[in-house]
Design a protein around this motif. Structure first.
Motif, PDB file in Angstrom:
ATOM      1  N   ALA A 185       0.864  -1.182   0.000  1.00 48.10           N
ATOM      2  CA  ALA A 185       0.000   0.000   0.000  1.00 48.10           C
ATOM      3  C   ALA A 185       0.897   1.227   0.000  1.00 48.10           C
ATOM      4  CB  ALA A 185      -0.921   0.013   1.221  1.00 48.10           C
ATOM      5  N   THR A 186       0.436   2.305  -0.638  1.00 45.10           N
ATOM      6  CA  THR A 186       1.273   3.497  -0.717  1.00 45.10           C
ATOM      7  C   THR A 186       1.604   4.029   0.667  1.00 45.10           C
ATOM      8  OG1 THR A 186      -0.732   4.829  -0.981  1.00 45.10           O
ATOM      9  CG2 THR A 186       0.434   4.160  -2.999  1.00 45.10           C
ATOM     10  N   GLY A 187       0.718   3.828   1.645  1.00 45.90           N
ATOM     11  CA  GLY A 187       0.951   4.326   2.998  1.00 45.90           C
ATOM     12  C   GLY A 187       2.065   3.603   3.730  1.00 45.90           C
ATOM     13  N   GLU A 188       2.490   2.441   3.228  1.00 49.60           N
ATOM     14  CA  GLU A 188       3.579   1.702   3.869  1.00 49.60           C
ATOM     15  C   GLU A 188       4.948   2.273   3.513  1.00 49.60           C
ATOM     16  OE1 GLU A 188       3.418  -2.400   2.880  1.00 49.60           O
ATOM     17  OE2 GLU A 188       1.445  -2.744   3.788  1.00 49.60           O
ATOM     18  N   ARG A 189       5.028   3.046   2.455  1.00 47.09           N
ATOM     19  CA  ARG A 189       6.318   3.549   1.997  1.00 47.09           C
ATOM     20  C   ARG A 189       6.834   4.641   2.933  1.00 47.09           C
ATOM     21  NH1 ARG A 189       5.327   3.889  -4.608  1.00 47.09           N
ATOM     22  NH2 ARG A 189       5.794   1.696  -4.992  1.00 47.09           N
ATOM     23  N   VAL A 190       8.157   4.757   3.010  1.00 46.06           N
ATOM     24  CA  VAL A 190       8.755   5.745   3.915  1.00 46.06           C
ATOM     25  C   VAL A 190       9.495   6.847   3.159  1.00 46.06           C
ATOM     26  CG1 VAL A 190       9.016   4.056   5.762  1.00 46.06           C
ATOM     27  CG2 VAL A 190      10.933   4.460   4.195  1.00 46.06           C
ATOM     28  N   LEU A 191       9.928   6.583   1.944  1.00 43.04           N
ATOM     29  CA  LEU A 191      10.734   7.555   1.205  1.00 43.04           C
ATOM     30  C   LEU A 191       9.881   8.648   0.584  1.00 43.04           C
ATOM     31  CD1 LEU A 191      13.121   5.018  -0.450  1.00 43.04           C
ATOM     32  CD2 LEU A 191      13.944   7.042   0.719  1.00 43.04           C
ATOM     33  N   SER A 192      10.422   9.876   0.579  1.00 43.43           N
ATOM     34  CA  SER A 192       9.866  10.979  -0.190  1.00 43.43           C
ATOM     35  C   SER A 192      10.828  11.250  -1.342  1.00 43.43           C
ATOM     36  CB  SER A 192       9.730  12.236   0.680  1.00 43.43           C
ATOM     37  OG  SER A 192       8.843  12.006   1.759  1.00 43.43           O
ATOM     38  N   PRO A 193      10.326  11.664  -2.505  1.00 44.13           N
ATOM     39  CA  PRO A 193      11.210  11.886  -3.658  1.00 44.13           C
ATOM     40  C   PRO A 193      12.307  12.899  -3.344  1.00 44.13           C
ATOM     41  CG  PRO A 193       8.905  11.946  -4.316  1.00 44.13           C
ATOM     42  CD  PRO A 193       8.915  11.935  -2.819  1.00 44.13           C
TER      43      PRO A 193
END
Length: 757
Positions: A185-193
């Motif tokens: 899910a997109t909410g699991e990601r931690v990195l920002s561009p």
């Protein structure tokens, strides 16, 4: 260093022009200093923001802000370094010239221009240190800065990555990319561009460790040499049952050795279909562990576990392990419990990681020597920034000896002689075993050195900080990327004058490294900021690098009674051997890059599809179009939202499973493709053909598997119980770095072992 400028001018390259232009811009910034010193804090911050695209105005403002916030007024050379970073170069600045501050100034400049910056360091200690140290500078400008810590959880990492400037160790960053690539899910990601990467110790990250695969694995038992295979290998005789090519890091079973293994295991041919992919591989892995991986050199045993040693830094690599079969083979060799294997879910090389950034720049003390690699693999240009104060260190010619025993005795004698004068001595050794042997010999002679190696690297900062104190003897494995300056007179510099009078820090190398850059990094620990100092290397003709790089060359020289060789032909032989070794490493890099580039390109294609599945209802639309009746049934039972989540999870599961299997297939392909060389075919061309063909069907197979699962899986308003359906993630996942280079070429049998390096 000063002599380097004529070289660039002679080539007609951009270096000379850039140097002249940079000096002019820095001079213009200096002219603004008196005016900016009169401004209030708010006005000064505004001037920096307003001048973010005007180099002199920006540099002048950043200099004054640095002085006010962290008490450091950047030298002109530090401003020059920051400018070259802002223009996308790899900057060569000598040890002790203040690369950390130059990097922070450049990071502030990029951030003021609206670009998030990843300041990439060699370890998490330096990331935390630099974020805390430089934090007030960013805060003054209204920017945020944060560091990623090894123990940080997803929420802390997500918050840190949202900052304007993020300080992060290269391995932590790579593992976060891997985990994000597997998010459900997109909410699991931690990195920002972040479009900009500023890399400290750039040659270490971009060259020495560029091909190190970072791996995300799942808890599924992997193949490892059975205890019986390990016992059989112990009974084989080197030279009779197998041969070793240490230069190419390969072990080759002989025909008689293969027959002996077959007899001891009670099997037919090792090379038939039933054994070539299993038993033969296990035998070669066990041989590799026995012959080419050495305790207290490649690894140490601590608390009942095998801990790998990072050869380029002399530290324990806590997150690093060999591919599972080789890890298990070393554990079996040492009589330890064999750890569970695992299936590789995804992998990423550091070279691929850095390739994700539109803008890459970096700093190191030895960039010029790696200039070819920077240009070939990253399209980066090197800029040399001269020292603020000319270097007066005395670099003596190598002292060459016939044998390692002779050279070791000479090192001990030299340390004792210099120590008797009161000068501090730093001895750079090549591995843990050597550092411990030297420390023991010195202690027996009445000198108690401070020892820094992979067994006590937690004491690093304290040991290095005091290495410049009078009478101090420090023995350390690999000094590259240590990140702490050695100040003459000790950490507080209280006895600086005394050490200067004595001649400064004496650096002694116990042998040449595989690249001249690493030699130079050790030398660079002396002569900081115009300090006096000296360096000398002791080299033996039977050192690994000399034997391997000088193979095939006959050198007849006469040593003196103590083993020393003064014949100039010996020095030329050593230099040539090191150049051959470096050329071999570059060739391996280039070949491996060709393999990895295709895999990276395929992963990019997969990521596009994966991102679309995560961010849209594409999974539901595809499955509903293929199975309309089942889609209507699922939607009626579970509701539209749960039905779409179920479709997304099913599709992602099969796509990820397909990629994991694809990676395993490519490993098998890379293992066997060198057999093509026997038929005069190009292994890399054959690999590309087969890998492209294998990838073409991946998405189609994933969709077919998803459709089959969609027809049968139980979906409720709560969604799909993926674990119960056998579709969940592995019960445990972990990250690690695969140690050593996985490719080398070689013969049919040797190539199989070569995969596991």
């Amino acid at each position: 260093m000063a002599g380097m400028n004529w070289f660039w001018r002679a080539l007609g390259g951009r270096q000379g022009r850039d140097q002249k232009r940079s000096l002019g811009l820095v001079a213009a910034a200096a002219a603004l200093e008196p005016e900016l010193a009169e401004l209030g804090d708010a006005e000064l911050a505004e001037r920096a923001r307003a001048g973010r695209d005007d180099a002199p105005a920006l540099l002048a403002a950043l200099r004054e802000i640095s002085r006010r916030t962290i008490g450091l007024r950047p030298f002109d050379v530090q401003l020059q370094g920051a400018l070259r970073l802002l223009e996308g170069d790899v900057v060569q600045m000598a040890t002790g010239e203040g690369k950390t501050l130059s990097g922070a100034l450049a990071a502030a400049g990029f951030a003021l221009r609206g670009s998030r910056v990843h300041a990439i360091t060699v370890n998490s200690y330096l990331a935390g240190r630099d974020a805390a140290w430089m934090g007030p500078l960013f805060e003054f400008l209204g920017l945020t800065a944060a560091a990623i810590g090894e123990a940080d959880g997803p929420a802390a990492r997500r918050a840190a990555y949202a900052a304007d400037v993020v300080f992060v160790a290269v391995n932590e960053l790579g593992f976060d990319v891997l985990r994000d690539r597997g998010a459900l899910a997109t909410g699991e990601r931690v990195l920002s561009p972040a479009p900009v990467a500023i890399i400290d110790e750039a040659d270490s990250a971009l060259v020495d460790e560029a091909l190190v695969p970072l791996v995300l694995a799942g808890s599924e038992p992997g193949a490892s040499p059975a205890g019986r295979v390990t016992d059989v290998v112990r009974r084989l005789t080197r030279g009779e049952d197998y041969t070793v090519d240490e230069g190419r890091r390969n072990v080759f079973l002989t025909d008689s050795g293969a027959r002996r293994v077959e007899r001891l295991l009670g099997i037919g041919s090792l090379y038939d279909a039933a054994h070539v992919g299993g038993t033969l591989t296990q035998v070669n892995v066990a041989l590799h562990a026995r012959e080419l991986l050495r305790r207290d050199v490649d690894y140490i045993v601590r608390d009942g576990r095998v801990a790998l040693v990072d050869g380029s830094r002399g530290r324990v690599a806590d997150l690093q392990r060999w591919p599972d079969g080789l890890q298990a083979a070393v554990e079996a060799k040492e009589g330890l419990d064999v750890t569970e294997g695992g299936r590789v879910l995804d992998s990423l090389t550091i070279q691929q990681l850095i390739g994700r950034y539109p803008v890459t720049c970096g700093m190191t003390g030895t960039a010029v020597a790696a200039g070819d690699q920077f240009r070939e693999f990253y399209g980066l240009t090197v800029s040399v920034v001269e020292p603020n104060v000319p270097c007066i260190r005395v670099d003596e010619p190598d002292r060459i000896y016939a044998t390692g025993a002779d050279a070791f005795a000479a090192v001990v004698a030299e340390v004792l002689a210099v120590h008797a004068t009161g000068r501090p001595v730093l001895v750079g050794t090549r591995d843990v075993a050597e550092s411990e042997a030297l420390a023991a010999a010195l202690a027996e002679a009445g000198v108690a050195p401070a020892v820094l190696n992979a067994k006590n690297d937690e004491a690093e900062a304290a040991v290095i900080a005091e290495a410049g104190a009078p009478g101090r003897v420090t023995v350390s494995t690999q000094m590259a990327g240590r990140g702490t300056d050695i100040r003459l007179g000790g950490a507080d510099g209280a006895r600086r004058g005394e050490v200067v009078e004595l001649g400064g820090l004496c650096v002694i190398g116990t042998g040449r490294h595989r690249t001249a850059r690493l030699d130079d990094q050790l030398r660079g620990r002396a002569g900081r900021q115009g300090d006096p100092g000296s360096s000398v290397f002791f080299v033996a003709l039977d050192d690994d690098i000399v034997r391997e790089g000088g193979a095939g060359e006959e050198l007849v020289v006469q040593p003196e009674d103590d083993g020393r060789i003064r014949d100039p032909r010996a020095a030329a032989h050593v230099d040539r051997a090191q150049r051959v070794t470096e050329a071999t490493m570059l060739s391996i890099h280039a070949t491996t890059w060709k393999y990895n580039k295709l895999i990276g390109d395929q992963r990019d294609i997969l990521d596009e599809r994966r991102d679309r599945l995560l961010a849209t209802d594409a999974a539901w639309e595809e499955l509903a179009a293929a199975e309309p009746a089942r889609a209507a049934e699922v939607e009626a039972i579970a509701g539209p939202a749960a039905a779409r989540e179920a479709a997304r999870g099913i599709m992602l599961h099969h796509l990820d499973e397909g990629w994991s299997r694809h990676l395993a297939d490519l490993d098998d392909l890379r293992e066997s493709v060198h057999l093509r060389a026997l038929a005069k075919e190009s292994p890399i061309d054959e690999f590309h053909r087969a890998a492209i063909a294998a990838f073409k069907g991946l998405a189609e197979r994933a969709v077919a598997g998803a459709r089959e699962t969609f027809r049968s899986v139980r979906v409720t308003a709560e969604g799909v119980d993926f674990a119960a359906e056998g579709l969940g993630r592995p019960t445990a996942t972990w990250t690690y770095m695969v140690n050593d280079n996985p490719l080398s070429g070689g013969s049919a049998v040797g190539a199989i072992a070569a995969l596991f390096r």
